[in-house]
Design an enzyme around this catalytic site. Sequence first.
Site, PDB file in Angstrom:
ATOM      1  N   SER A 175       0.844  -1.191   0.000  1.00  0.00           N
ATOM      2  CA  SER A 175       0.000   0.000   0.000  1.00  0.00           C
ATOM      3  C   SER A 175       0.881   1.243   0.000  1.00  0.00           C
ATOM      4  O   SER A 175       1.649   1.451  -0.943  1.00  0.00           O
ATOM      5  CB  SER A 175      -0.948  -0.028   1.210  1.00  0.00           C
ATOM      6  OG  SER A 175      -1.845   1.055   1.168  1.00  0.00           O
ATOM      7  N   THR A 176       0.833   2.060   1.043  1.00  0.00           N
ATOM      8  CA  THR A 176       1.600   3.301   1.094  1.00  0.00           C
ATOM      9  C   THR A 176       3.099   3.028   0.966  1.00  0.00           C
ATOM     10  O   THR A 176       3.657   2.255   1.727  1.00  0.00           O
ATOM     11  CB  THR A 176       1.339   4.039   2.420  1.00  0.00           C
ATOM     12  OG1 THR A 176      -0.064   4.108   2.650  1.00  0.00           O
ATOM     13  CG2 THR A 176       1.922   5.439   2.377  1.00  0.00           C
ATOM     14  N   HIS A 202      -2.682  -0.933  -3.315  1.00  0.00           N
ATOM     15  CA  HIS A 202      -3.826  -0.063  -3.071  1.00  0.00           C
ATOM     16  C   HIS A 202      -3.666   1.204  -3.908  1.00  0.00           C
ATOM     17  O   HIS A 202      -2.765   2.012  -3.668  1.00  0.00           O
ATOM     18  CB  HIS A 202      -3.924   0.320  -1.586  1.00  0.00           C
ATOM     19  CG  HIS A 202      -4.204  -0.843  -0.694  1.00  0.00           C
ATOM     20  ND1 HIS A 202      -3.908  -0.834   0.649  1.00  0.00           N
ATOM     21  CD2 HIS A 202      -4.750  -2.059  -0.942  1.00  0.00           C
ATOM     22  CE1 HIS A 202      -4.272  -1.984   1.190  1.00  0.00           C
ATOM     23  NE2 HIS A 202      -4.777  -2.750   0.247  1.00  0.00           N
ATOM     24  N   MET A 295      -0.132   1.120   5.258  1.00  0.00           N
ATOM     25  CA  MET A 295      -0.931   1.343   6.464  1.00  0.00           C
ATOM     26  C   MET A 295      -1.915   0.199   6.662  1.00  0.00           C
ATOM     27  O   MET A 295      -2.325  -0.453   5.713  1.00  0.00           O
ATOM     28  CB  MET A 295      -1.715   2.654   6.339  1.00  0.00           C
ATOM     29  CG  MET A 295      -0.866   3.904   6.387  1.00  0.00           C
ATOM     30  SD  MET A 295      -1.887   5.414   6.391  1.00  0.00           S
ATOM     31  CE  MET A 295      -2.518   5.421   4.723  1.00  0.00           C
ATOM     32  N   ASP A 298      -4.323  -4.994   5.985  1.00  0.00           N
ATOM     33  CA  ASP A 298      -4.760  -5.781   4.827  1.00  0.00           C
ATOM     34  C   ASP A 298      -3.710  -6.843   4.506  1.00  0.00           C
ATOM     35  O   ASP A 298      -2.519  -6.550   4.441  1.00  0.00           O
ATOM     36  CB  ASP A 298      -4.977  -4.860   3.619  1.00  0.00           C
ATOM     37  CG  ASP A 298      -5.659  -5.572   2.456  1.00  0.00           C
ATOM     38  OD1 ASP A 298      -6.309  -6.606   2.696  1.00  0.00           O
ATOM     39  OD2 ASP A 298      -5.542  -5.074   1.315  1.00  0.00           O
TER      40      ASP A 298
END
Length: 356
Positions: A175-176, A202, A295, A298
């Site tokens: 993600s991030t 993401h 973050m 998930d």
Amino acid sequence: MNKLIRVLVVDDSAFMRKVISDIINSDTRMEVIATGRHGGDAIKKIEEFEPDVMTLDVEMPIMSGLDALKWIMKKKPMPIVMISSKTKIGADATLQAMEVGAVDFITKPSGAISLDIGKVADEIKEKVYHASKANVEALQNDHRPSKVQPIPIKKDRQAVATKSSTQKIIAIGTSTGGPKALKTVISQLPSSIQAPVLVVQHMPAGFTKSLADRLDRLSELTVKEAKSGDVLENGHVYIAPGGLHLKLVVQSKALTIQTTLDEPRKGHRPSVDTMFESLAQINQIDVIAVVMTGMGTDGTIGLKELKKRYNCYSIAEAEETCVVYGMPKSIVANRLADEVVRVESISHYITQYCQG
């Protein structure tokens, strides 16, 4: 009382500066201490106000957000959230910004001056807040392959890999900070690798195609945005399209990708959990599951399912190279990681396992 996070807002539109500032100031954790009109202005304001975090428009006159970001990450590194349009030019520039060192990005709902920017108010507040906590050192590092130490994978795992003759699947969730981490990992995998690679990053619709195209240019592997009906091939990377879940199913005895509009999981579509859970339903595959910077949690639920049912070798990115140590931290905390590895070494471990 906790100290407020100091934010610098930079956009060439006075309207956008005002609305974004109002949104951030409505969050009791943060305050906007200054605004800027272009990249050059941003550099001056950083020197003057020393903000904790900045929002930076991608497309601006005089000095673009991307040019300003390059200067800042070399001279005054700090957490930056890019504000982008949904155009292809905006997507390409945003992904370059992620590689240069931006923490995250937010897309304007309807063009350069989005009168409906309030639609993403919650996203702005959360991403700016979490960006302020990002690992700036990880943002700066290039993570070149020369740093890789040739450490063998654990003996028990090596034995399992050697004995296994079933199809291996590499499944990566991030993600991030993910675009930069993916560049490091995917660009180091050899074209001869005897496995396909599935990726959930993401990211909203319109950006994953640009991400796939960029990685394809940098990698020996063939990288593409996945679509329903794709039959998996070794040496190919399939990136989940923004806004759609990616699942693996068996159709006519072939491992085939299926994309769906099922409900988001923990706010995410695509979801790492959804991808991992679909792999857990398939017999006769070995899964190399990798969870990198991001973050939240998930991937944890899905990896628990994988670990219950099938042979699964799991890698969590080490805290020191994560931009945000959330998703891998959850994997480690739940004792689901076989290895905890710096990002520049992940491809080495994957390749060793796939040689079995």
